[in-house]
Design a protein around this motif. Structure first.
Motif, short mmCIF file in Angstrom:
data_model
loop_
_atom_site.label_atom_id
_atom_site.label_comp_id
_atom_site.label_asym_id
_atom_site.label_seq_id
_atom_site.Cartn_x
_atom_site.Cartn_y
_atom_site.Cartn_z
N ALA A 1 0.84 -1.21 0.00
CA ALA A 1 0.00 0.00 0.00
C ALA A 1 0.87 1.25 0.00
O ALA A 1 0.59 2.21 -0.72
CB ALA A 1 -0.91 -0.02 1.22
N GLY A 2 1.95 1.21 0.78
CA GLY A 2 2.85 2.36 0.82
C GLY A 2 3.46 2.64 -0.54
O GLY A 2 3.50 3.79 -0.98
N CYS A 3 3.91 1.56 -1.19
CA CYS A 3 4.51 1.72 -2.52
C CYS A 3 3.49 2.31 -3.49
O CYS A 3 3.80 3.23 -4.26
CB CYS A 3 4.99 0.37 -3.03
N VAL A 4 2.26 1.77 -3.45
CA VAL A 4 1.22 2.27 -4.36
C VAL A 4 0.97 3.75 -4.10
O VAL A 4 0.91 4.56 -5.03
CB VAL A 4 -0.07 1.45 -4.19
N ALA A 5 0.84 4.11 -2.82
CA ALA A 5 0.53 5.50 -2.49
C ALA A 5 1.66 6.42 -2.97
O ALA A 5 1.40 7.46 -3.61
CB ALA A 5 0.33 5.64 -0.98
N ALA A 6 2.91 6.02 -2.69
CA ALA A 6 4.04 6.87 -3.09
C ALA A 6 4.09 6.98 -4.61
O ALA A 6 4.33 8.06 -5.16
CB ALA A 6 5.33 6.28 -2.54
N PHE A 7 3.83 5.87 -5.27
CA PHE A 7 3.85 5.89 -6.75
C PHE A 7 2.77 6.82 -7.26
O PHE A 7 2.99 7.60 -8.20
CB PHE A 7 3.63 4.47 -7.27
N MET A 8 1.59 6.76 -6.63
CA MET A 8 0.49 7.63 -7.04
C MET A 8 0.88 9.10 -6.87
O MET A 8 0.65 9.93 -7.75
CB MET A 8 -0.76 7.35 -6.21
N VAL A 9 1.47 9.42 -5.71
CA VAL A 9 1.82 10.81 -5.44
C VAL A 9 2.83 11.31 -6.48
O VAL A 9 2.68 12.38 -7.07
CB VAL A 9 2.40 10.94 -4.01
N LEU A 10 3.87 10.50 -6.71
CA LEU A 10 4.90 10.92 -7.66
C LEU A 10 4.33 11.02 -9.07
O LEU A 10 4.70 11.91 -9.84
CB LEU A 10 6.07 9.93 -7.62
N SER A 11 3.40 10.10 -9.41
CA SER A 11 2.77 10.17 -10.72
C SER A 11 1.97 11.45 -10.86
O SER A 11 2.02 12.13 -11.89
CB SER A 11 1.85 8.96 -10.93
N ALA A 12 1.22 11.78 -9.80
CA ALA A 12 0.42 13.01 -9.85
C ALA A 12 1.33 14.21 -10.02
O ALA A 12 1.01 15.13 -10.78
CB ALA A 12 -0.39 13.13 -8.56
N ARG A 13 2.48 14.18 -9.35
CA ARG A 13 3.44 15.28 -9.51
C ARG A 13 3.87 15.44 -10.97
O ARG A 13 3.92 16.53 -11.50
CB ARG A 13 4.68 14.99 -8.67
#
Lengths: 452, 101
Positions: free
Chosen positions: A341-353
């Motif tokens: 879940a942490g990896c997914v969340a971080a990936f989502m945040v960086l993708s949104a950036r």
């Protein structure tokens, strides 16, 4: 500067996180497939299967004659022993209660049909198959260790016969009597056994059906190793050599398992704690099965060792459990979903950036388009006062290009495109200035003059 | 937590969505920008050609034909290729009118 480095780091980090997430997912799925349903603490590694019925060892399976032949035999004699029979009894004690009881004794290891045939002999009051004693609707069975010992070590069924006969005749059953006698093993006997034990850790007497000790079961039951002494079924009426205590006296720290036929004894450290319990629970469960079959000693020993392991793992006697290293996967398993879940969340945040509209392309400090646009527009206005029919078209084209550049800049189109349009406008205005004939109105000169 | 497998499924779906979005959206955005840029250039060229036509002393049928084709391409509002073709036609027409005088 830091923002730039951060952006450079963000992209590899994003993909690293994605890779990690996928790895975690794969590990989880693989672990799912391996993971059993039940999880328990300190579970005994002993196999839960019963007696291994494979390779029962007897190459020539025991058989019995036809029902008619057996009926004729039983009619002719009160006690009929079929070839291969292993059951013996104290004939005098049985005769005292027997009356006109007729006994048919069959060998062990019969299959189901043959056992049926023995049961179909109607004139036999009592049937003994192996050491299983039955008659009428009854089947006699022991429930004490000395009785099982006599039954499996020497084939003694005296007490079973007496109990069954008196039950059938509705008489009171006399108390069991343990007739097994022991003797100290002679010096040469003990020496032979000791030589074998020192060399290989096991002694297999001639006639014993133990081929080898089941590895895994033995390691689980006795992690430090044990000695195994296998003897064949002892002749009924003769005293048994008492190997267990004799060996234990010489090697007090050595676990020793002694087999007389299918009777298994434990001697050595901790014997007082669990030997009786292991024997009682083992024979309590398997006595019936063992009495009518002729499994080799190896199979029976394997089940006995599993039972010993179970008792050890039950922790009943505070015996230390063997150390089992923690499985890192199992320990990490509960954390994996959160890691994922942490990896997914971080990936989502960086993708949104990275999705955010890149700022500061038009309108940044380095963007010279507005200045140039204003300068060129002012130049066009000034030069428009001086133009004639010949130079008008160039000026008009220049103004058209300026308008296009302005709307492109307002629409935030790429700076390069805006610059191209401005270049074209400047070229047209340059034409105009040359036609008008005033060098200071040429865009390069004019803009330089404006800036200074 | 309800069902762990749901958890993983949701995570996987999110991952795939994020991956698709991050690869597709910038691509589409760049494409749209390219298209608008090309049309901006094409319109500038057409306007410039129209000025040249008005200033030209006589009629140039070849140039008029090219400009008409460029305008009809612009009227249909096609993709990047159509915009480039329209710009090329307009530039040619512009050159023809300028050389005509």
């Amino acid at each position: 500067m830091t923002a730039g480095r951060y952006r450079r780091l963000a992209e590899p980090l994003r993909w690293a996180l994605l890779g990690l997430a996928v790895l975690v997912l794969v590990v989880f799925l693989v672990a799912q497939r391996q993971q059993g349903i039940d999880v328990s603490y300190g579970r005994s590694p002993a196999s839960t299967a019963g007696v291994d019925t494979d390779g029962t060892g007897t190459s020539d399976r025991a058989t019995v004659p036809s029902v008619d032949e057996m009926t004729a035999l039983v009619a002719a004699a009160p006690v009929v022993r079929l070839p291969g029979s292993v059951a013996y009894w104290n004939e005098q004690r049985v005769r005292e209660v027997a009356g006109d009881t007729r006994i048919l004794v069959a060998p062990p290891g019969l299959d189901k049909d043959e056992r049926e045939r023995v049961r179909d002999v109607e004139n036999a009051t009592i049937r003994v198959i192996g050491t299983e004693v039955s008659g009428g609707f009854y089947q006699a069975s022991s429930d004490r260790l000395p009785a099982w010992r006599a039954q499996f070590a020497t084939g003694d069924v005296t007490d079973l016969l007496i109990a069954l006969i008196t039950t059938l005749r509705k008489e009171s059953t006399p108390a069991d009597r343990d007739e097994l006698r022991w003797r100290e093993p002679s010096g040469p006997e003990l020496n032979t056994v000791l030589t074998d034990l020192r060399a290989t850790g096991r002694h297999i007497a001639p006639g014993a059906t133990l081929t080898d000790v089941p590895e895994t079961a033995a390691r689980n039951a006795f992690p430090d190793g044990a000695w195994y002494v296998a003897l064949p079924v002892q002749r009924y009426g003769e005293p048994l050599p008492r190997y267990g205590p004799a060996l234990s006296a010489r090697f007090p720290d050595q676990p020793i398992v002694v087999m007389y036929g299918l009777w298994i004894e434990y001697h050595g450290p901790g014997a007082a704690d669990f030997a009786e319990l292991a024997g009682a629970s083992f024979y309590g469960q398997f006595a019936n099965l063992l009495s009518r079959t002729d499994y080799p000693q190896r199979n029976v020993l394997g089940v006995y060792l599993d039972r010993v392991t179970d008792i050890r793992y039950a922790g009943l006697f505070e015996r230390p459990l063997p150390y089992r290293p923690a499985d890192p996967l199992r320990v990490a398993l509960p954390a994996l979903p959160w890691l994922f879940a942490g990896c997914v969340a971080a990936f989502m945040v960086l993708s949104a950036r990275s999705l955010r509209r890149p700022e500061g392309r038009p309108g940044s400090r380095r963007d010279t388009a507005p200045t140039r646009l204003a300068g060129l527009t002012a130049l066009a206005v000034e030069v428009s006062l001086l133009t004639d029919a010949r130079s008008n078209p160039a000026l008009t084209r220049g103004i058209v290009k300026l308008q296009a550049a302005r709307s492109a800049w307002e629409e935030k189109l790429p700076a390069r495109h805006v610059r191209t349009l401005l270049d074209e406008a400047a070229a047209e205005l340059d034409d105009t200035a040359r036609q008008v004939g005033i060098a200071s109105y040429r865009p390069d000169n004019y803009l330089r003059g404006r800036l200074s | 937590m309800a069902d762990p497998s749901l958890f993983w499924l949701a995570g996987a779906v999110l991952l795939v969505t994020a991956g698709v979005a991050t690869s597709l959206l910038p691509h589409r955005r760049a494409h749209a920008e390219q298209r608008r840029t090309a049309w901006s250039a094409a319109r500038a060229a057409i306007d410039s050609a129209a000025v040249s036509r008005d200033a030209a002393p006589g009629r140039v049928p070849e140039a008029e034909r090219l400009l008409t084709r460029a305008e009809s391409l612009a009227g249909r509002r096609g993709g990047v290729d159509a915009a480039r073709a329209a710009a090329e036609h307009a530039r040619q027409a512009d050159r023809l009118w300028r050389e005509h005088r």
